[in-house]
Design an enzyme around this catalytic site. Structure first.
Site, mmCIF file in Angstrom:
data_model
loop_
_atom_site.group_PDB
_atom_site.id
_atom_site.type_symbol
_atom_site.label_atom_id
_atom_site.label_comp_id
_atom_site.label_asym_id
_atom_site.label_seq_id
_atom_site.Cartn_x
_atom_site.Cartn_y
_atom_site.Cartn_z
ATOM 1 N N HIS A 152 0.826 -1.222 0.000
ATOM 2 C CA HIS A 152 0.000 0.000 0.000
ATOM 3 C C HIS A 152 0.858 1.270 0.000
ATOM 4 O O HIS A 152 0.669 2.176 0.825
ATOM 5 C CB HIS A 152 -0.957 0.002 1.191
ATOM 6 C CG HIS A 152 -2.073 -0.986 1.062
ATOM 7 N ND1 HIS A 152 -3.235 -0.707 0.383
ATOM 8 C CD2 HIS A 152 -2.195 -2.267 1.509
ATOM 9 C CE1 HIS A 152 -4.034 -1.757 0.427
ATOM 10 N NE2 HIS A 152 -3.424 -2.725 1.096
ATOM 11 N N HIS A 187 -6.611 -2.564 -5.144
ATOM 12 C CA HIS A 187 -6.298 -1.136 -5.055
ATOM 13 C C HIS A 187 -5.555 -0.634 -6.289
ATOM 14 O O HIS A 187 -5.727 0.524 -6.681
ATOM 15 C CB HIS A 187 -5.461 -0.847 -3.801
ATOM 16 C CG HIS A 187 -6.266 -0.785 -2.544
ATOM 17 N ND1 HIS A 187 -6.679 0.396 -1.974
ATOM 18 C CD2 HIS A 187 -6.753 -1.766 -1.745
ATOM 19 C CE1 HIS A 187 -7.374 0.149 -0.877
ATOM 20 N NE2 HIS A 187 -7.430 -1.165 -0.712
#
Length: 608
Positions: free
Chosen positions: A10, A105
């Site tokens: 991330h 994502h």
């Protein structure tokens, strides 16, 4: 062979936060340092290397800088592969190759993911992208080192319910090498392992038992176990940064080292080592019930103070070699000093009274807690299941409202499921071009459909016209053939050697019409019947020309029949009975030449 497993890094998470903005990059650099210090041959990244599918330029720049710093160098590559991995590129010097897939994502938008940028630059090897969801073929990356063979099967993120249906409908296939028993087979996916709702996960039972290791990305809790039913190891690597304040994020964060040997049994061939990441910010959560609404703030302050004390007492003061290197090479020491600031989450069930202002409350713990504005969270129900359902409903609220609106609207060009998915991408991914792309795609499909309909319509019209021509031609032929024995004396006189060439059309009564403009009264007939030098060759060429001319139009064969009838009548009236066969052939050749010329002049459109 040694392989490092990591997932859900991330990069770019909360990059604008003054305290937590560097957390994702610090932990990712620790992962790369572990890979370098452990002398691994390969890194497998299981998705969500970026927090967004449109990362900022700052995030991209920091990511490229870290990979070049720790994965480029003069170290000898010990593995080989039949696939064109980036360490074969002579223009770059790779020391630790990275194989990665996309997650939810950083999934591709219109077939392009931010990982494609890293792949094109030669920094990583991007695999697992699926273009055809009707038939998903998972192809392995085959690598080898000193007789040890590993097959890495990769599948990037696909919506859980869609992938669930694909497995049920047998739309998943694996391209397996012939000697698959010689390989350690690893499957890398980025899906939910635990069902959060019906058919919203990838169950272990769906996975083929040919695999030795199944690596799950997506869920942030680090878990490892062996499936007794399927016989393979399940490694849920978890995240390297805490992106939410829930129970699944509260544990320690790990990376995993696979040591693969040339032994027969699975337990002897594979050794798995888990390494605790030291750079991950500590996180503690608790729950409290408050009955006295008049003294809520004081009760909560005391509770948070005790949580801070607990965090300090449990803080790991032992630094790893990687942390020492990170601290020495850090460009901003302030972020390392802030790493000891914990993340806290206190769930509060308030029985009576109103909740207090959580931002104002958080200011009391500024510079002591990393998430001072998110410390307290008021809930109405104590059951964890009820809280999770409430969160899911809040997340899906806009799509539910949109579906209700669509019930009263009849959509014709755009399917409802595609429109809802576009709205979801617009909200969740901030994809501002998704509706423009949707309209463009739908418009292209409509145009293709209309064009295909036009083509079929044109074919039908052409078939109808041709059929009508053939029917009229047959009627005309029947009419002519019925009158061939009763041709008028005027027409019989007209069919002479001298005037046969001037025949250009025939009327509906079967009478031939003379074209005066093309007649030649002074034509020397005798020259036309002179014997050619190569009579057989000339006759063959004339017949070929005559045959080709009659194939140009569907009506010409009918007119040819009519002219041949005239030819027979001409021969009967103008050829002496004692004429030699050679002269008869010359006459036939000359008549066919005349018929060929007349066919060139005839306009069949005017006739119809």
């Amino acid at each position: 062979m040694r392989i490092l497993l990591t997932s859900d890094n991330h990069l770019g998470f909360k990059e604008n936060d003054p305290i937590r903005g560097e957390d994702s990059f610090i932990s990712f650099e620790e992962v790369l340092l572990i890979a370098k210090n452990k002398n691994v041959d390969l890194i497998i990244q299981g998705g969500d290397i970026f927090h967004e599918n449109k990362p900022s330029r700052s995030t991209l720049n920091k990511t490229i800088e870290l990979i070049k710093k720790h994965c480029f160098g003069d170290k000898t590559i010990r593995i080989s592969s039949i696939q064109p991995l980036n360490f074969y590129d002579p223009n770059i010097n790779i020391s630790i190759p990275i194989i990665c897939i996309h997650g939810n994502h950083d999934d591709p938008v219109r077939m392009l993911s931010p990982i494609d940028l890293l792949h094109t630059a030669g920094l990583v090897n991007y695999v697992g992208k699926t273009e055809n969801l009707d038939l998903i073929e998972i192809k392995p990356v085959l690598i080898e080192n000193d007789g040890i063979k590993v097959a890495i099967y990769s599948l990037g993120y696909i919506r859980d319910n869609r992938l669930y249906r694909a497995f049920l409908q047998n739309k998943i296939s694996y391209i397996v090498p012939e000697n698959k028993e010689d390989y350690v087979n690893i499957l890398v996916v980025h899906q939910n392992r635990i069902p959060h709702s019906d058919k919203e996960n990838l169950p272990i039972d769906f996975i083929d038992p040919i695999f030795d290791i199944v690596m799950y990305g997506h869920e942030h809790e680090s878990i490892i176990f062996k499936s007794e039913k399927n016989g393979f190891y399940v490694i849920q690597t978890g995240s390297t940064v805490r992106t939410s304040l829930c129970e699944g994020e509260s544990g320690n964060k790990f990376v995993y080292i696979l040591d693969i040997f040339n032994n027969s049994s699975l337990d002897e061939r594979i050794k798995i080592e888990s390494i605790n990441l030291k750079s991950v910010r500590p996180f503690f959560m608790d729950f409290i019930k408050v009955f006295d609404s008049s003294n809520v703030e004081k009760i909560l302050i005391n509770k948070v103070e005790s949580m801070i004390e607990l965090a300090l007492n449990n803080c790991n003061t032992e630094e790893s070699l990687e942390m020492e290197i990170l601290r020495q090479n850090s460009k901003n020491m302030r972020h390392f000093e802030n790493l000891n600031l914990p993340l806290l989450r206190l769930r509060i069930e308030l029985i009576n009274g109103e909740p207090i202002n959580k931002i104002k409350f958080g200011m009391l713990f500024e510079k002591r807690v990393a998430n001072c504005n998110e410390i307290i969270h008021f809930v109405r129900k104590t059951k964890k299941v009820d809280i999770e359902i409430q969160n899911v409903e809040t997340k899906l609220q806009i799509t539910d409202i949109f579906k209700e609106i669509l019930k009263s609207i009849e959509l014709k060009a755009i399917p409802e499921i595609i429109l809802v998915e576009a709205l979801k991408r617009f909200v969740d991914k901030d994809d501002k071009e998704v509706f423009e792309e949707l309209v463009k795609t739908v418009l292209e499909n409509v145009v293709k459909k209309v064009e295909s309909t036009e083509e079929s319509l044109v074919e039908e019209i052409q078939t109808y016209v041709l059929q009508s021509k053939n029917e009229k031609a047959l009627e005309f032929a029947k009419e002519i053939s019925g009158k061939e024995e009763n041709i008028s004396i005027e027409n019989q006189n007209f069919l002479t050697k001298k005037n046969f060439k001037n025949l250009s059309s025939v009327n509906s009564k079967g009478n031939f019409i003379k074209n005066e403009s093309n007649s030649s009264e002074n034509e020397n007939i005798s020259k036309r019947f002179e014997k050619p030098e190569n009579k057989k060759t000339q006759r063959k060429n004339k017949k070929t020309k005559f045959s080709e001319n009659t194939n140009e139009d569907p009506i010409k064969p009918v007119f040819k029949t009519t002219l041949l009838t005239a030819k027979e009548l001409f021969q009967k009236q103008n050829t002496p009975e004692d004429c030699p066969d050679s002269n008869r052939e010359d006459i036939d050749l000359e008549i066919e030449d005349s018929i060929s010329d007349d066919l060139d002049k005839y306009t069949f459109t005017n006739f119809l």
